[in-house]
Write a protein that holds these residues in place. Structure first.
Motif, short mmCIF file in Angstrom:
data_model
loop_
_atom_site.label_atom_id
_atom_site.label_comp_id
_atom_site.label_asym_id
_atom_site.label_seq_id
_atom_site.Cartn_x
_atom_site.Cartn_y
_atom_site.Cartn_z
N GLU A 158 0.88 -1.09 -0.14
CA GLU A 158 -0.14 -0.10 -0.12
C GLU A 158 0.80 1.26 -0.13
O GLU A 158 0.37 2.29 -0.38
CB GLU A 158 -0.78 0.07 1.18
N TYR A 159 2.16 1.31 0.45
CA TYR A 159 2.92 2.16 0.41
C TYR A 159 3.95 2.35 -0.80
O TYR A 159 4.31 3.52 -1.11
CB TYR A 159 3.92 2.17 1.84
N VAL A 160 4.08 1.08 -1.49
CA VAL A 160 4.74 0.92 -2.65
C VAL A 160 4.06 0.19 -3.60
O VAL A 160 4.37 -1.14 -3.75
CB VAL A 160 6.31 0.63 -2.51
N PRO A 161 3.10 0.82 -4.47
CA PRO A 161 2.09 0.06 -5.10
C PRO A 161 2.69 -0.72 -6.31
O PRO A 161 2.18 -1.74 -6.76
CB PRO A 161 1.13 1.02 -5.70
N TRP A 162 3.87 -0.45 -6.79
CA TRP A 162 4.42 -1.20 -7.79
C TRP A 162 5.45 -2.29 -7.34
O TRP A 162 5.85 -3.16 -8.04
CB TRP A 162 5.22 -0.23 -8.77
N ILE A 163 5.65 -2.46 -6.16
CA ILE A 163 6.54 -3.33 -5.49
C ILE A 163 6.36 -4.85 -5.73
O ILE A 163 7.22 -5.64 -5.90
CB ILE A 163 6.63 -3.33 -4.02
N LEU A 164 5.14 -5.22 -6.39
CA LEU A 164 4.98 -6.80 -6.65
C LEU A 164 5.02 -6.99 -8.23
O LEU A 164 4.57 -8.06 -8.74
CB LEU A 164 3.68 -7.21 -5.97
N GLU A 165 5.17 -6.02 -8.82
CA GLU A 165 5.27 -5.94 -10.31
C GLU A 165 6.63 -6.64 -11.13
O GLU A 165 6.75 -6.10 -12.35
CB GLU A 165 4.82 -4.49 -10.82
N GLY A 166 7.32 -7.24 -10.48
CA GLY A 166 8.54 -7.64 -10.98
C GLY A 166 9.33 -8.51 -10.13
O GLY A 166 8.92 -8.94 -9.14
N LYS A 167 10.40 -9.06 -10.71
CA LYS A 167 11.16 -9.90 -9.82
C LYS A 167 12.55 -9.10 -9.13
O LYS A 167 12.98 -8.20 -10.03
CB LYS A 167 11.74 -11.13 -10.48
N TYR A 168 13.03 -9.70 -7.86
CA TYR A 168 14.09 -8.80 -7.46
C TYR A 168 15.44 -9.72 -7.46
O TYR A 168 15.29 -10.85 -7.00
CB TYR A 168 13.73 -8.32 -6.02
N ILE A 169 16.44 -9.21 -7.51
CA ILE A 169 17.78 -10.10 -7.43
C ILE A 169 18.60 -9.02 -6.42
O ILE A 169 19.02 -7.94 -6.76
CB ILE A 169 18.77 -10.44 -8.43
N ILE A 170 18.72 -9.38 -4.99
CA ILE A 170 19.50 -8.41 -4.20
C ILE A 170 20.69 -9.10 -3.60
O ILE A 170 20.92 -10.39 -3.38
CB ILE A 170 18.37 -8.27 -2.97
N ARG A 171 21.74 -8.27 -3.82
CA ARG A 171 23.09 -8.58 -3.46
C ARG A 171 23.33 -7.68 -2.42
O ARG A 171 23.44 -6.51 -2.65
CB ARG A 171 24.00 -8.51 -4.79
N THR A 172 23.99 -8.30 -1.14
CA THR A 172 24.26 -7.54 -0.19
C THR A 172 25.41 -7.78 0.60
O THR A 172 25.61 -9.23 0.73
CB THR A 172 22.90 -7.41 0.85
N GLU A 173 26.01 -7.00 1.07
CA GLU A 173 27.64 -7.26 2.04
C GLU A 173 27.46 -6.52 3.18
O GLU A 173 27.01 -5.22 3.15
CB GLU A 173 28.62 -7.09 1.18
N ASN A 174 28.03 -6.99 4.04
CA ASN A 174 28.12 -6.12 5.42
C ASN A 174 29.73 -5.94 5.47
O ASN A 174 30.37 -6.82 5.19
CB ASN A 174 27.67 -6.87 6.58
N THR A 175 29.94 -4.82 6.02
CA THR A 175 31.31 -4.51 6.33
C THR A 175 31.82 -4.89 7.70
O THR A 175 33.00 -4.69 7.94
CB THR A 175 31.68 -2.88 6.07
#
Length: 350
Positions: free
Chosen positions: A92-109
């Protein structure tokens, strides 16, 4: 609240965005919450400078909704499930959020399970990437509104994450002591109300225990619902805010040390008085605390501690003066209580 709802008129496209977000360490602790990540009491934290999460999000427009996550190059299926659930909860806060696929790459320092809140920096970084995509798909908003909404969104993933969106001292939770404070997002504590003594600190984290905690923070928060001392604790947090406001203004280092250590010990006292009771401190944690107290009694030097919801100890001491003896003491006397001579060195300055 209306300011956080998303624009229903959006247009998605293939995009790749990235963001970095630091972690934070609370001075007045948040422990206990209500539905939708509403804190039971206000908290205030220092934002760290070096311990960050760096996140890249690739959005594949038009593909079936799903999330793939990679932490330091390794695929993490459980984290992907958690992010999928999170994305569905904020549509409801980000209406486009389910309109695709996500590839998330994350690293911590910083090392995993180091007593530094990776959920805070992690969800903070994800919220920042979402706001980058939101501007591309729904149109630009002002910088201040963008950060505020990122704080709001990150809170729904991890409560303390909302504090990581700002530098310096940051407040989350409504309190009469701080103008515009809110349960829905964090606000920066006014720099003009902070004595120079508190604007440059070291935070050295002693890695007493590097494994998984026996009780998660989520479970610990939930146990506050039946803790017989919870209401008094929530009231005390408000009282301590009033004390801290005066301390920050007048530069009372002794008062600051006393309050910060009291808050850390109160956090763990609440755990011990839960049902079932649990203890996250280790013998090394207690040994370090006792040595800090003895060192401060002998030298009068401002070395003190705070604790997160775990065994590791955050050593706090001012960085705006030469403190060779403090550093030598830490290396000679305190490192021996860590699991693998582990210490993460960070600073907090603004």
């Amino acid at each position: 609240m209306n300011e956080f709802f998303g624009n229903p008129n959006f247009s998605v496209s293939h995009q790749k965005v990235s963001a970095s977000c630091p972690s934070n360490i609370a001075l007045i602790k948040y422990w206990g919450k209500y539905e939708n990540q509403i804190p039971a009491n206000p908290s205030i934290s220092y934002t760290l400078n070096n311990c960050k999460t760096n996140t890249e999000v690739e959005f594949l427009a038009g593909e079936k909704f799903g999330v793939q996550t990679f932490l330091a190059g390794k695929e993490e299926l459980k984290f992907a499930e958690k992010i999928e659930k999170y994305f569905k909860s904020i549509v409801e806060y980000v209406p486009w959020i389910l309109e695709g696929k996500y590839i998330i790459r994350t690293e911590n320092t910083f090392p995993h399970s180091s007593g530094i809140a990776s959920s805070a920096s992690g969800f903070g970084a994800i919220a920042k990437t979402l706001m980058e995509l939101d501007e591309l798909f729904s149109g630009k908003i002002g910088t201040e509104a963008k950060v505020k909404k990122a704080s709001f969104l990150s809170r729904l993933g991890s409560g303390s994450a909302c504090r990581s969106l700002y530098n310096g001292l940051v407040v989350w939770g409504e309190t009469h002591e701080v103008q515009n404070s809110s349960d829905l997002f964090a606000v920066q504590y006014p720099n003009s109300e902070v004595h120079t003594s508190f604007k440059n600190f070291n935070d050295w984290v002693l890695l007493i225990h590097e494994g998984e905690k026996t009780v998660s923070s989520t479970v610990g928060h939930g146990l506050m619902n039946t803790n017989p001392y919870a209401e008094r604790r929530f009231l005390e947090a408000h009282e301590n805010f009033a004390l801290l406001k005066v301390i920050l203004k007048n530069g009372d280092m002794e008062g600051f040390i006393k309050l910060v250590e009291h808050e850390a010990l109160t956090l763990h006292a609440m755990m011990m008085m839960s049902d079932p009771a649990f203890i996250l401190m280790k013998t090394g944690t207690l040994a370090v605390i006792n040595k800090i107290w003895e060192f401060r009694k002998e030298t009068k030097l401002p070395l003190f501690f705070t604790l997160d919801a775990g065994a590791n100890v955050h050593l706090l001491f001012p960085s705006n003066q030469e403190q060779t003896s403090i550093r030598e003491f830490i290396i000679k006397e305190l490192l021996q209580h860590t699991q693998n001579n582990g210490v993460v060195k960070d600073v907090m300055h603004f």
